[in-house]
Design a protein around this motif. Structure first.
Motif, PDB file in Angstrom:
ATOM      1  N   GLY A  11      64.661  15.040  50.988  1.00 15.43           N
ATOM      2  CA  GLY A  11      63.505  14.224  50.632  1.00 15.43           C
ATOM      3  C   GLY A  11      62.209  14.957  50.374  1.00 15.43           C
ATOM      4  O   GLY A  11      61.146  14.332  50.361  1.00 15.43           O
ATOM      5  N   LYS A  12      62.261  16.269  50.126  1.00 16.75           N
ATOM      6  CA  LYS A  12      61.036  17.040  49.903  1.00 16.75           C
ATOM      7  C   LYS A  12      60.778  17.225  48.402  1.00 16.75           C
ATOM      8  O   LYS A  12      61.707  17.468  47.621  1.00 16.75           O
ATOM      9  CB  LYS A  12      61.135  18.416  50.561  1.00 16.75           C
ATOM     10  CG  LYS A  12      61.491  18.387  52.042  1.00 16.75           C
ATOM     11  CD  LYS A  12      60.420  17.703  52.873  1.00 16.75           C
ATOM     12  CE  LYS A  12      60.743  17.807  54.363  1.00 16.75           C
ATOM     13  NZ  LYS A  12      59.725  17.128  55.196  1.00 16.75           N
ATOM     14  N   LEU A  13      59.489  17.140  48.025  1.00 14.64           N
ATOM     15  CA  LEU A  13      59.107  17.375  46.633  1.00 14.64           C
ATOM     16  C   LEU A  13      58.898  18.859  46.340  1.00 14.64           C
ATOM     17  O   LEU A  13      59.047  19.298  45.195  1.00 14.64           O
ATOM     18  CB  LEU A  13      57.823  16.621  46.303  1.00 14.64           C
ATOM     19  CG  LEU A  13      57.861  15.096  46.454  1.00 14.64           C
ATOM     20  CD1 LEU A  13      56.526  14.498  46.018  1.00 14.64           C
ATOM     21  CD2 LEU A  13      59.001  14.491  45.652  1.00 14.64           C
ATOM     22  N   SER A  14      58.511  19.618  47.344  1.00 14.78           N
ATOM     23  CA  SER A  14      58.357  21.067  47.220  1.00 14.78           C
ATOM     24  C   SER A  14      58.319  21.640  48.628  1.00 14.78           C
ATOM     25  O   SER A  14      58.492  20.909  49.611  1.00 14.78           O
ATOM     26  CB  SER A  14      57.085  21.437  46.440  1.00 14.78           C
ATOM     27  OG  SER A  14      55.923  21.091  47.162  1.00 14.78           O
ATOM     28  N   SER A  15      58.065  22.935  48.739  1.00 20.83           N
ATOM     29  CA  SER A  15      58.043  23.571  50.051  1.00 20.83           C
ATOM     30  C   SER A  15      56.693  23.349  50.736  1.00 20.83           C
ATOM     31  O   SER A  15      55.763  22.785  50.162  1.00 20.83           O
ATOM     32  CB  SER A  15      58.287  25.077  49.907  1.00 20.83           C
ATOM     33  OG  SER A  15      57.126  25.691  49.360  1.00 20.83           O
ATOM     34  N   ARG A  16      56.577  23.826  51.972  1.00 15.75           N
ATOM     35  CA  ARG A  16      55.315  23.693  52.716  1.00 15.75           C
ATOM     36  C   ARG A  16      54.180  24.450  52.025  1.00 15.75           C
ATOM     37  O   ARG A  16      53.009  24.179  52.266  1.00 15.75           O
ATOM     38  CB  ARG A  16      55.490  24.181  54.150  1.00 15.75           C
ATOM     39  CG  ARG A  16      55.939  25.622  54.284  1.00 15.75           C
ATOM     40  CD  ARG A  16      56.177  25.996  55.748  1.00 15.75           C
ATOM     41  NE  ARG A  16      56.826  27.284  55.902  1.00 15.75           N
ATOM     42  CZ  ARG A  16      56.180  28.449  55.872  1.00 15.75           C
ATOM     43  NH1 ARG A  16      54.872  28.479  55.708  1.00 15.75           N
ATOM     44  NH2 ARG A  16      56.843  29.578  56.015  1.00 15.75           N
ATOM     45  N   GLU A  72      51.179  11.636  48.081  1.00 16.12           N
ATOM     46  CA  GLU A  72      50.032  10.836  48.533  1.00 16.12           C
ATOM     47  C   GLU A  72      49.770   9.684  47.568  1.00 16.12           C
ATOM     48  O   GLU A  72      49.542   8.541  47.987  1.00 16.12           O
ATOM     49  CB  GLU A  72      48.777  11.711  48.643  1.00 16.12           C
ATOM     50  CG  GLU A  72      48.859  12.807  49.688  1.00 16.12           C
ATOM     51  CD  GLU A  72      48.589  12.295  51.088  1.00 16.12           C
ATOM     52  OE1 GLU A  72      48.099  11.156  51.224  1.00 16.12           O
ATOM     53  OE2 GLU A  72      48.867  13.038  52.048  1.00 16.12           O
ATOM     54  N   LEU A  73      49.803   9.988  46.272  1.00 13.01           N
ATOM     55  CA  LEU A  73      49.571   8.958  45.261  1.00 13.01           C
ATOM     56  C   LEU A  73      50.682   7.915  45.289  1.00 13.01           C
ATOM     57  O   LEU A  73      50.417   6.704  45.236  1.00 13.01           O
ATOM     58  CB  LEU A  73      49.480   9.599  43.875  1.00 13.01           C
ATOM     59  CG  LEU A  73      49.386   8.634  42.689  1.00 13.01           C
ATOM     60  CD1 LEU A  73      48.153   7.753  42.787  1.00 13.01           C
ATOM     61  CD2 LEU A  73      49.397   9.405  41.377  1.00 13.01           C
ATOM     62  N   THR A 111      56.633  14.981  50.876  1.00 10.21           N
ATOM     63  CA  THR A 111      57.777  14.101  50.668  1.00 10.21           C
ATOM     64  C   THR A 111      57.477  13.118  49.539  1.00 10.21           C
ATOM     65  O   THR A 111      56.382  13.111  48.975  1.00 10.21           O
ATOM     66  CB  THR A 111      58.110  13.316  51.947  1.00 10.21           C
ATOM     67  OG1 THR A 111      57.034  12.412  52.228  1.00 10.21           O
ATOM     68  CG2 THR A 111      58.310  14.252  53.126  1.00 10.21           C
ATOM     69  N   LEU A 112      58.444  12.281  49.232  1.00  4.17           N
ATOM     70  CA  LEU A 112      58.286  11.333  48.138  1.00  4.17           C
ATOM     71  C   LEU A 112      57.091  10.415  48.349  1.00  4.17           C
ATOM     72  O   LEU A 112      56.367  10.090  47.404  1.00  4.17           O
ATOM     73  CB  LEU A 112      59.562  10.496  47.983  1.00  4.17           C
ATOM     74  CG  LEU A 112      59.529   9.449  46.873  1.00  4.17           C
ATOM     75  CD1 LEU A 112      59.541  10.111  45.507  1.00  4.17           C
ATOM     76  CD2 LEU A 112      60.681   8.470  47.017  1.00  4.17           C
ATOM     77  N   ALA A 113      56.860   9.977  49.589  1.00  3.71           N
ATOM     78  CA  ALA A 113      55.738   9.081  49.889  1.00  3.71           C
ATOM     79  C   ALA A 113      55.058   9.572  51.161  1.00  3.71           C
ATOM     80  O   ALA A 113      55.548   9.334  52.260  1.00  3.71           O
ATOM     81  CB  ALA A 113      56.216   7.645  50.049  1.00  3.71           C
ATOM     82  N   ASP A 114      53.953  10.280  51.010  1.00  2.00           N
ATOM     83  CA  ASP A 114      53.225  10.799  52.160  1.00  2.00           C
ATOM     84  C   ASP A 114      52.182   9.773  52.610  1.00  2.00           C
ATOM     85  O   ASP A 114      52.490   8.604  52.735  1.00  2.00           O
ATOM     86  CB  ASP A 114      52.584  12.141  51.808  1.00  2.00           C
ATOM     87  CG  ASP A 114      53.621  13.262  51.722  1.00  2.00           C
ATOM     88  OD1 ASP A 114      54.654  13.158  52.396  1.00  2.00           O
ATOM     89  OD2 ASP A 114      53.389  14.240  50.992  1.00  2.00           O
TER      90      ASP A 114
END
Length: 219
Positions: free
Chosen positions: A13-18, A156-157, A186-189
């Motif tokens: 579920g991650k969009l990119s790394s930390r 976030e958006l 993640t997909l929805a922060d």
């Protein structure tokens, strides 16, 4: 306005790394799917965090498909940035050349930054308050002829759009890798829901590259 969220995320579920650096989660077939989705809408929206991290141009790259859908004289989809403080750099690729670019911002954004973005060619849609009112800004976009909008992140958006009840459908490519990290986007922060969770109805599952695409309608 019909609003579709489209994203690619890892199996966890991650969009990119930390580090919030761009990571190749999907392959060529999913990029072609994305370009065709872009060509079928009136505008593509990202948050300023995506602009700062990835510097996308948000062009459709599928003129033939757009001509097929809307006719040979159809304008390319506009580009939109949600940016409450006008942090978008004036030399960002999203402002370069055509098509049009709209920046959704707030009344709290510094006037010098607003002026710099206007000078760079952006059309600003300013809403009251310290943060962009997405519902108000979307009404302004609709008044400019944008009836179909695709959102490409970031987390976030996307959360803010779900929180405001503005999402109609969601498509997610789930790739064949695990990124991990409690601080990875993640997909929805955002703050997250603790009740009244948005409900989704699964419409289609498509295998693509080494992953799958899930298509949901928002109930």
């Amino acid at each position: 306005m019909d609003v579709t969220v489209n994203a690619a995320m890892s199996a966890d579920g991650k969009l990119s790394s930390r580090r919030r650096e761009q990571i190749a989660i999907s392959g060529d077939a999913d990029f072609e799917r994305m370009y065709r989705l872009r060509a079928a809408v009136d505008a593509v929206l990202v948050g300023v965090g995506t602009v700062l991290a990835d510097n996308p141009s948000l062009r459709s790259h599928d003129e033939a498909h757009r001509a097929e859908v809307y006719g040979p004289d159809a304008d390319p989809p506009a580009r939109v940035v949600a940016d409450s403080a006008c942090r978008t750099p004036p030399d960002a690729d999203i402002l370069a050349g055509e098509p049009d670019t709209y920046v959704l911002t707030s009344g709290a954004a510094p006037e010098d930054r607003r002026a710099a973005l206007r000078e760079a060619g952006a059309e600003l849609i300013v809403t009251d308050g310290d943060r962009v009112s997405l519902s108000t800004a979307f009404a302004e976009l609709a008044a400019r002829g944008i009836d179909r909008l695709m959102v490409e992140g970031g987390g976030e958006l996307i959360f803010s759009l779900f929180e405001a009840g503005l999402v109609d459908s969601l498509s997610v490519y789930i790739g064949d890798l695990v990124i991990g990290g409690r601080d990875a986007p993640t997909l929805a922060d955002g703050e997250g829901f603790v009740a009244d969770f948005p409900e989704l109805e699964l419409d289609e599952v498509e295998r693509l590259d080494e992953g799958v695409v899930l298509y949901w309608e928002v109930v």
